[in-house]
Scaffold this motif. Structure first.
Motif, mmCIF file in Angstrom:
data_model
loop_
_atom_site.group_PDB
_atom_site.id
_atom_site.type_symbol
_atom_site.label_atom_id
_atom_site.label_comp_id
_atom_site.label_asym_id
_atom_site.label_seq_id
_atom_site.Cartn_x
_atom_site.Cartn_y
_atom_site.Cartn_z
ATOM 1 N N GLY A 107 70.206 -4.976 69.090
ATOM 2 C CA GLY A 107 71.217 -4.699 70.094
ATOM 3 C C GLY A 107 70.650 -4.705 71.500
ATOM 4 O O GLY A 107 69.484 -5.002 71.681
ATOM 5 N N PRO A 108 71.409 -4.419 72.532
ATOM 6 C CA PRO A 108 72.819 -4.054 72.403
ATOM 7 C C PRO A 108 73.728 -5.241 72.083
ATOM 8 O O PRO A 108 74.775 -5.046 71.499
ATOM 9 C CB PRO A 108 73.151 -3.466 73.775
ATOM 10 N N THR A 156 59.519 -7.019 73.950
ATOM 11 C CA THR A 156 60.716 -7.167 73.109
ATOM 12 C C THR A 156 61.585 -5.916 73.132
ATOM 13 O O THR A 156 62.663 -5.909 72.553
ATOM 14 C CB THR A 156 60.331 -7.518 71.654
ATOM 15 N N ALA A 157 61.142 -4.859 73.813
ATOM 16 C CA ALA A 157 62.010 -3.687 74.005
ATOM 17 C C ALA A 157 63.121 -3.998 74.997
ATOM 18 O O ALA A 157 64.138 -3.314 75.038
ATOM 19 C CB ALA A 157 61.194 -2.499 74.514
ATOM 20 N N ARG A 160 64.839 0.124 66.761
ATOM 21 C CA ARG A 160 63.499 -0.446 66.556
ATOM 22 C C ARG A 160 62.512 0.598 66.023
ATOM 23 O O ARG A 160 61.688 0.310 65.148
ATOM 24 C CB ARG A 160 62.997 -1.067 67.865
ATOM 25 N N THR A 182 61.383 -5.820 65.409
ATOM 26 C CA THR A 182 60.470 -4.765 65.853
ATOM 27 C C THR A 182 59.423 -5.310 66.827
ATOM 28 O O THR A 182 58.734 -4.519 67.488
ATOM 29 C CB THR A 182 59.773 -4.066 64.666
ATOM 30 N N GLY A 207 55.469 -5.481 71.807
ATOM 31 C CA GLY A 207 56.477 -4.445 71.557
ATOM 32 C C GLY A 207 57.196 -4.044 72.834
ATOM 33 O O GLY A 207 58.403 -3.815 72.822
ATOM 34 N N ARG A 262 68.954 0.318 71.315
ATOM 35 C CA ARG A 262 67.930 -0.636 70.882
ATOM 36 C C ARG A 262 66.612 0.054 70.517
ATOM 37 O O ARG A 262 66.000 -0.237 69.486
ATOM 38 C CB ARG A 262 67.706 -1.622 72.035
ATOM 39 N N PRO A 287 66.257 -5.862 76.315
ATOM 40 C CA PRO A 287 67.331 -6.702 75.778
ATOM 41 C C PRO A 287 67.270 -8.090 76.415
ATOM 42 O O PRO A 287 67.005 -8.211 77.624
ATOM 43 C CB PRO A 287 68.609 -5.967 76.205
#
Lengths: 426, 426
Positions: free
Chosen positions: A361-362, B294-295, A401, A285, B291, A397, B297
């Motif tokens: 993911g992905p 890390t969103a 999250r 997260t 956040g 993704r 990929p």
């Protein structure tokens, strides 16, 4: 019970250009549905007097109540007043009460009124002015020859909502029939899909039911709204309570709050009420759990510090997760999540700690640990719990999250409420 | 250049109930506008054959192109096919090609086709089937007597988008005139409002212009899209390039990327390309910077660890911010933000660190440090920078936090690009 129909008209070139979705029509639709009024059509038209007039005329032939939003600003391209006056077959006139409202608004905000703003005091002849408590443009209400009542409201969502809540909603409710009292109860749920909810709710969702049950979904959270009507408040409550009780029983595993629409608000309030501190140790997260908690005003009373430990090294050095455990179980494992929660609680001196480690993911999925698998650890006052959930990875993704974030927060609530089977720490 | 008009019809009881906003009409509106087609009206109707037929008939009298979305599912309440057939004055028939598509979809997903799904192969007589690459329901295209072309597409946004991008969009473009070639260039901007942009862009935003300039806003980020048309690609590029060059000059301070729609994507890519590590030290953004990073990929290649240090104690113990500095300057100060960034870089072993400390509101503001003030610190390879911004606090806590998050990420990008006046550390 009312069987009135409503139709909505959203005005604005920016809507036709697709600059942003129309949020006013869904808002009014939900409010009207809660009053038992069926919405039969929504029209979106540009800032064009003729198009507005045509839409209002047509919608008024389909519905007894018509709501027009937008195009009430002070500039020349705001022509909603003109379009509605044309549909009503009357002239526009400067309404002294509306003019007072516009000038009063400028006076209280300490600014001079531009001349163009007196345009905002124009209303169709015979219209009743609807006060706008938060902006310059008042709304108005006018009856058409066929009997439909057209209410015109400003487009900025905050103004529309304030006007609805502080006057127009009550006016509509009152018009639906003397003596009809309406009471409502909300439940906020996490962890089940809208279609599971629909299956389980069954006949409760029927459109003509009393209480009427509606559901909305946002970020994977469901809000169910039970609205009961009766001749008196006691009668309405008598209708509401039995269903509310049944609802609580049937959906108990998923209800996280009856007051708070989000688990972060519920958790921050529960922690503050108990004088407890929270922290998080986040892998998949990546900061969203802390971000959600700190979105709540006053969260500084419950959160001092939180950790994003994406790499194994950080889990080890910052949270004291054992290297052997990381190697044996893998970072995405219930035992690592439990150890992360323990480490965050100790490092931050928190009473409650929430940990996440998963495959958002992905990429990165394996047959044993597919995309969508998230492991959770909870540490609460010397006891701990670990578990996991697998969401459909194809949802993407961001969805995985978001779901994991909400789930972690709900686990924290459950721990506080004694609803999580915590184990004493060794 | 085309002057065709389009009208959109979104079908679904859930839209009339306000369960979610209609996202399909804005999507199609933007795509059509980019093709130079003007959208004149959007109608939202329920799953009701007669209402659909009436809306399609009416919209076809206003526009040459009509797009209907939704209501193509396999269940009995999906009646869009029936409504459109009624508007076209023809019967529905089972189309063998559509039937093949539906059965092929089930075959490739290894599931048995429920009998009800053959309903999805019904199309109005004379219609052309439009393939759906990602779902069961094909779309179709049918001409009405007055000459309007009605294209019917599925409601799930992912299916609608895939169909548009993989076929329907090209079909519409081709129908607008042989030999018209369209080229586009996007710019992603942060730090200016839509109205500032409109003022600065001026005549570039005129509707009939070539290139056509459109703008959309999300989370305070602007995306400007320049679309040029010409008889050949060379001609279209010849029209596009001069404006693109002027655009780059005029909006240089705000453009953060021409490729990436969000600063987090741009920053993660820039870091990965250089083999650098990032960390954050967040107070008012409380985890949102981490956040956002890390969103993306693959962000594990650039972020090992990040810190949410909400309390002064955490800033001191985790990041080494001096107590004297905290007491003298206050937690919300440029020097504390600089010190937080330095501490995060050291603790995480990062090349770049971003720090935020501000007053997100609604409470906590003072005359010197009002709600909306956010201080930023950047540490990059031994050099540092600090600064601050004040956003309008009345926009709310969430907006201030989102703006501050995007701004911090853009500052990181500027540091990497050598566009931030970094100072050597003492």
């Amino acid at each position: 019970m009312s069987t009135l129909r409503a139709a909505l008209c959203s005005v604005g070139d920016e809507l036709l250009a697709g600059k942003h979705p129309d949020l006013n029509a869904p808002y009014l639709a939900r409010e009207l549905q809660a009053l038992g009024v069926e919405v039969v059509e929504v029209a979106v038209v540009g800032d064009d007097e003729q198009a507005i007039a045509a839409a209002v005329t047509r919608l008024a032939s389909r519905a007894e109540l018509v709501f027009v939003t937008g195009g009430l600003g002070p500039t020349l391209d705001d022509v909603t007043r003109h379009g509605v006056a044309r549909a009503a077959g009357v002239a526009l006139m400067l309404d002294p009460k509306a003019h007072d409202q516009v000038t009063a608004w400028y006076r209280t905000s300490g600014r001079e009124m531009p001349a163009s703003n007196s345009r905002q005091a124009l209303v169709p002849e015979g219209a009743a002015v609807l006060a706008n408590p938060v902006g310059t443009a008042p709304g108005f209400e006018v009856s058409l020859e066929g009997g439909a009542v057209v209410r015109v409201l400003p487009g900025p969502p905050s103004e529309l909502r304030a006007m609805w809540e502080q006057g127009v909603g009550g006016r509509v409710r009152a018009s639906l029939g003397q003596g009809t009292v309406r009471v409502e109860q909300r439940f906020h749920l996490q962890g089940l899909s809208e279609s599971q909810f629909s299956d389980d709710a069954g006949a409760w969702l029927e459109r003509a039911a009393n209480p009427l049950v509606g559901v909305t979904v946002a970020r994977g959270l469901l809000t169910a709204r039970l609205v009961a009507r009766g001749a008196t408040e006691a009668e309405a409550r008598g209708v509401l309570e039995p269903l509310a009780t049944q609802f609580r029983v049937r959906f108990q595993p998923w209800i996280f709050s009856e007051q708070h629409a989000t688990p972060e608000e519920a958790l921050v309030e529960a922690l503050a009420a108990r004088g407890l501190w929270v922290s998080a140790a986040e892998s998949c997260t990546g900061g969203l759990v802390a971000g959600a908690l700190t979105a709540v005003p006053g969260s500084s009373a419950v959160l001092r510090e939180s950790f994003v430990t994406y790499a194994n090294d950080a889990k080890e050095s910052r949270l004291g997760v054992g290297r052997e455990l990381l190697e044996a179980a893998g970072a995405v494992s219930e035992e690592v999540a439990r150890s992360m929660a323990r480490g965050a609680a100790r490092a931050a001196g928190a009473d409650l700690a929430l940990a996440t480690s998963g495959v958002a993911g992905p990429g990165g999925g394996t047959p044993e640990k597919p995309v969508g698998l998230v492991c959770f650890g909870v540490w609460f006052q010397g006891q701990s719990w670990a578990g996991s959930r697998t969401w459909p990875g194809r949802a993407g993704r961001a969805a995985v999250r978001d779901w994991a974030t909400a789930h972690a927060l709900v686990l924290g609530l459950r721990a506080l409420e004694g609803r999580l089977p915590l184990e004493p720490e060794r």
